[in-house]
Design a protein around this motif. Structure first.
Motif, short mmCIF file in Angstrom:
data_model
loop_
_atom_site.label_atom_id
_atom_site.label_comp_id
_atom_site.label_asym_id
_atom_site.label_seq_id
_atom_site.Cartn_x
_atom_site.Cartn_y
_atom_site.Cartn_z
N LEU A 53 0.82 -1.21 0.00
CA LEU A 53 0.00 0.00 0.00
C LEU A 53 0.86 1.26 0.00
CD1 LEU A 53 -2.84 -1.09 2.46
CD2 LEU A 53 -2.65 -1.45 -0.01
N SER A 111 -6.49 3.48 1.99
CA SER A 111 -6.42 2.03 1.76
C SER A 111 -6.58 1.25 3.06
CB SER A 111 -5.09 1.68 1.09
OG SER A 111 -5.02 2.24 -0.20
N THR A 119 -3.35 1.90 -5.51
CA THR A 119 -3.21 1.46 -4.12
C THR A 119 -4.56 1.15 -3.48
OG1 THR A 119 -1.21 2.80 -3.91
CG2 THR A 119 -2.27 2.11 -1.88
N ILE A 120 -5.55 2.03 -3.67
CA ILE A 120 -6.86 1.83 -3.04
C ILE A 120 -7.56 0.61 -3.63
CG2 ILE A 120 -9.11 2.89 -2.55
CD1 ILE A 120 -7.68 5.61 -2.61
N ALA A 155 -6.17 -2.39 -1.89
CA ALA A 155 -6.74 -2.54 -0.55
C ALA A 155 -8.16 -3.11 -0.62
CB ALA A 155 -6.76 -1.18 0.16
#
Length: 561
Positions: free
Chosen positions: A47, A275, A303-304, A307
């Motif tokens: 992340l 995230s 990144t999100i 997650a």
């Protein structure tokens, strides 16, 4: 000769073409290297900025390609007199390489100590801002919005959605979805909003707008706590302690280059915090009595997204999941173009990936053959398949649309070409900023160069594009849309490093022109008044069929089932 290798800075014309070729040729090596450094890494690595591979903000791929470029220039005996970098770690590693190979090249960093000090101050400010923002956000939600947690829902479909200032109650991602499904399916759908670029003073009214909209929302803020915020914010400290093992590639040790990026919180710290909060939300959602039929992520593999998919894979392992790539990906934007086996093995990918046209499938599977890639509806682009009434405009002026990309620097450089129109009143100039940027940035820039013969539009693309004569742009799906509408398309070359074209390589190059910033745009448009040779409607129809899947029973089945 000077070689400027700073991230997002202008590369000399003597080197820019070679740099783009080296970047393309370096992709396979980069992923061999990335797979090696990502083994047995903690969640904080995945992340973080370097692991995102989002090379519009992460300099890792740029630095990897820059070092390869330097080696090729040495091999070809085209050694520059001076190399400018903005990374102390890159300078150190290149200096070691030069010393080991008896090569004399001067390397400099401008204002290193001043910039180092500024970065440290910015890092602290960003951390404190995120702390303040997240706490106020949670307080506003819990004390002024006061929504009860949703319970007793069965077989719902959860869909990820970003909320931007210009798109709070206006659909950007799934246009036409509700119009093409049954009422029962509509009743199943719940959106999960991620607030992005919403000012702290606008949080309350944003939540209120969402509450009173036609959509049904499940808010993350209902499912995490103050302790979740603290844990997420401490990503700031944890990522600095990540151990980078075996980061040597082709005589260069990238360990400190990566560490340097991990210590820069101006890059994607918001994404890291969001995230971890997303994972906390999914973990606590599992504790309710909600049953989920399917989860759908607006999938750019950032990144999100990692997650989101990690959370649902961990806490809802039996639920079907789709990563919907509802855009034409930018060719050299690594996170958007490619998913990796190492990401799949670590549960950061959805169970299936949906693209908006069969023409995107092969490239999407280049580094990951095991995640199924299916064709889903091109919701945002369905207007391309609808018949349009033909009418003649009253205006004699030709309309030129400047569609600006997400990056402000490149957008400013595209707009700088308006100086070429200084003495012409025969054109109507429309400027469409990217929805994540502020109009005022570009209005102020054009005012500074005393160009005022333009108008800014935030209308939907389907309302603007059919009525223009020329399209000028860079990294945007709109360029491919314009080709499918038979418009005269001009793509402005990016001289700030890598070219992020969204026009697939297989598209006939007779269908668009490339403009270098040293060339005159006005002259190019004057010479472009007649249609390009060898262009016919059948060819355009085949492109549309390959890259923009219409909304039909089969594509909708792929999306929902």
């Amino acid at each position: 000769m000077v070689l400027d290798l700073r991230f997002k800075k202008k590369i000399s014309e003597d080197y820019i073409d070679l740099f783009n070729k080296v970047s393309t040729d370096s992709i396979d090596d980069f992923y061999d290297f990335f797979n090696k450094i990502s083994k047995n890494q903690p969640l904080d690595w995945w992340l973080s900025s370097p692991a995102s591979r989002y090379n519009l903000s992460s300099p890792l791929f740029h630095n990897f390609c820059s070092i390869n470029l330097v080696k090729i220039l040495i091999k070809e005996n085209r050694i520059p007199n001076l190399i400018i970098v903005d990374s102390k770690a890159v300078k150190v590693e290149l200096t070691k390489y030069f010393n080991n190979n008896n090569i004399k090249i001067k390397i400099i960093i401008y204002n290193y100590y001043l910039n180092f000090f500024k970065l440290r101050i910015k890092n602290i400010i960003i951390f404190l801002h995120q702390l303040f923002y997240r706490v106020v956000q949670l307080l506003i939600f819990n004390f002024f919005i006061k929504i009860k947690k949703i319970s007793n829902l069965k077989n719902i479909i959860i869909i990820d959605k970003y909320i931007f200032p210009k798109y709070i109650d206006k659909e950007r991602y799934y246009n036409g979805l509700k119009e093409n499904i049954s009422q029962n399916q509509i009743n199943q759908i719940y959106f999960i909003p991620t607030l992005a670029m919403i000012q702290i003073t606008d949080l309350y009214k944003t939540y209120k707008k969402l509450l009173f909209s036609e959509e049904k929302y499940i808010f993350k803020e209902n499912y995490y706590t103050f302790s979740s915020i603290i844990y997420s914010l401490f990503h700031y400290f944890r990522k600095r302690n990540i151990k980078i093992k075996d980061a040597i590639f082709n005589e260069i040790n990238f360990c400190n280059i990566i560490k340097e990026e991990l210590s820069n919180d101006t890059i994607a710290f918001f994404a890291g915090v969001e995230s971890f909060l997303t994972i906390h939300f999914i973990k606590n959602l599992k504790k309710t009595n909600i049953s989920i039929y399917k989860v759908i992520d607006w999938f750019e593999n950032q990144t999100i997204d990692k997650a989101w998919n990690y959370g649902f894979n961990k806490y809802f392992p039996d639920v079907s999941s789709l990563g919907y790539k509802g855009m034409a990906p930018s060719q050299m934007l690594q996170s958007e173009m490619y998913t990796l086996e190492v990401e799949r093995n670590n549960f950061f990918l959805p169970k299936k990936i949906g693209v908006i046209g069969r023409g995107f499938i092969e490239e999407a599977k280049r580094f990951n053959r095991n995640t199924p890639v299916i064709v889903c509806p091109a919701f945002r682009f369905d207007y391309l398949w609808k018949k349009r009434s033909k009418f003649k405009r009253k205006e004699e002026k030709l309309k030129i649309l400047f569609a600006l990309p997400i990056t402000v620097d490149q957008s400013i450089r595209i707009l700088s070409k308006l100086i070429d129109f200084e003495n012409s009143n025969n054109y109507e100039i429309l400027i469409k900023p990217h929805p994540t940027t502020k109009d005022e940035i570009y209005i102020n820039y054009l005012d500074s160069i005393k160009f005022r013969n333009f108008s800014v539009t935030n209308l939907s693309t389907n309302l603007i594009l059919p009525d223009i004569d020329f399209f000028v742009g860079g990294m945007s799906s709109i360029s491919l849309e314009a080709i499918c509408l038979g418009k005269k398309v001009i793509i402005v070359n990016n001289e700030l490093g890598i070219n992020y074209f969204t026009i697939p390589k297989k598209i006939d190059k007779n269908l668009y022109l490339i403009l270098k910033l040293t060339n005159n745009l006005f002259s190019l448009i004057k010479s472009y008044k007649t249609p390009i040779e060898n262009v016919n409607k059948n060819k355009i129809f085949e492109i549309k069929k390959e890259f923009f899947e219409p909304i039909n029973d089969e594509s909708m089945k792929n999306f929902f089932n």
